[in-house]
Enzyme design. Structure first.
Site, short mmCIF file in Angstrom:
data_model
loop_
_atom_site.label_atom_id
_atom_site.label_comp_id
_atom_site.label_asym_id
_atom_site.label_seq_id
_atom_site.Cartn_x
_atom_site.Cartn_y
_atom_site.Cartn_z
N HIS A 72 -32.65 144.24 -2.69
CA HIS A 72 -32.98 142.82 -2.66
C HIS A 72 -34.27 142.40 -2.52
O HIS A 72 -34.85 141.03 -2.42
CB HIS A 72 -31.97 142.52 -1.68
CG HIS A 72 -30.79 143.17 -1.68
ND1 HIS A 72 -30.27 144.12 -2.04
CD2 HIS A 72 -29.99 141.85 -0.79
CE1 HIS A 72 -28.60 143.96 -1.88
NE2 HIS A 72 -28.58 142.88 -1.94
N SER A 73 -35.07 142.67 -2.34
CA SER A 73 -36.49 142.18 -2.05
C SER A 73 -37.26 142.36 -3.63
O SER A 73 -37.46 144.64 -3.40
CB SER A 73 -37.15 143.02 -1.09
OG SER A 73 -38.52 142.96 -1.00
#
Length: 124
Positions: free
Chosen positions: A9-10
């Site tokens: 997600h990052s």
């Protein structure tokens, strides 16, 4: 050689985990990061994952290693039997184990198995 895509997600987490995996497995290990969204936010992007997959695909298969939640669901959209597989493994430990195995030139099934063994690694 089997390629690896770290899906997070990052963007920062994916990039740093990929750098760590390459640092341990060797700079030539085909490891790519696919983190965050196109606009730099948190989330997952099918387009970024597809681009990363293409960048590491050398014809021997690709292992996708997602971090959690929707990254798993998004990565599963790209599964192709015998060619692109999603590993249900700890993100960092699985990435390193898979990168070392891929760097040794083992086949896709063995790279996946090495990543899966990371579930049993103990720290103490």
């Amino acid at each position: 050689m089997v390629g690896l895509v770290l899906v997070s997600h990052s963007a920062g987490l994916a990039a740093e985990a990929a750098a760590l995996a390459r640092g341990i497995a060797g700079a030539d290990a085909p490891v790519a990061a696919a983190g965050g969204t196109e606009d730099g936010g948190l989330g997952t992007s099918l387009d970024l994952i597809e681009a990363a997959l293409r960048s590491v695909d050398q014809g021997d298969g690709v292992v996708l290693i997602p971090d959690l939640g929707s990254s798993v669901l998004t990565a599963r959209l790209l599964e192709e039997d015998g060619r692109v597989v999603v590993a249900d493994v700890p993100f960092v430990e699985g990435a390193i184990a898979a990168a070392v195995a891929a760097g040794a030139g083992v086949p896709l099934a063995d790279v996946l198995e090495a990543a899966e063994e990371a579930r049993t690694y103990r720290k103490l």
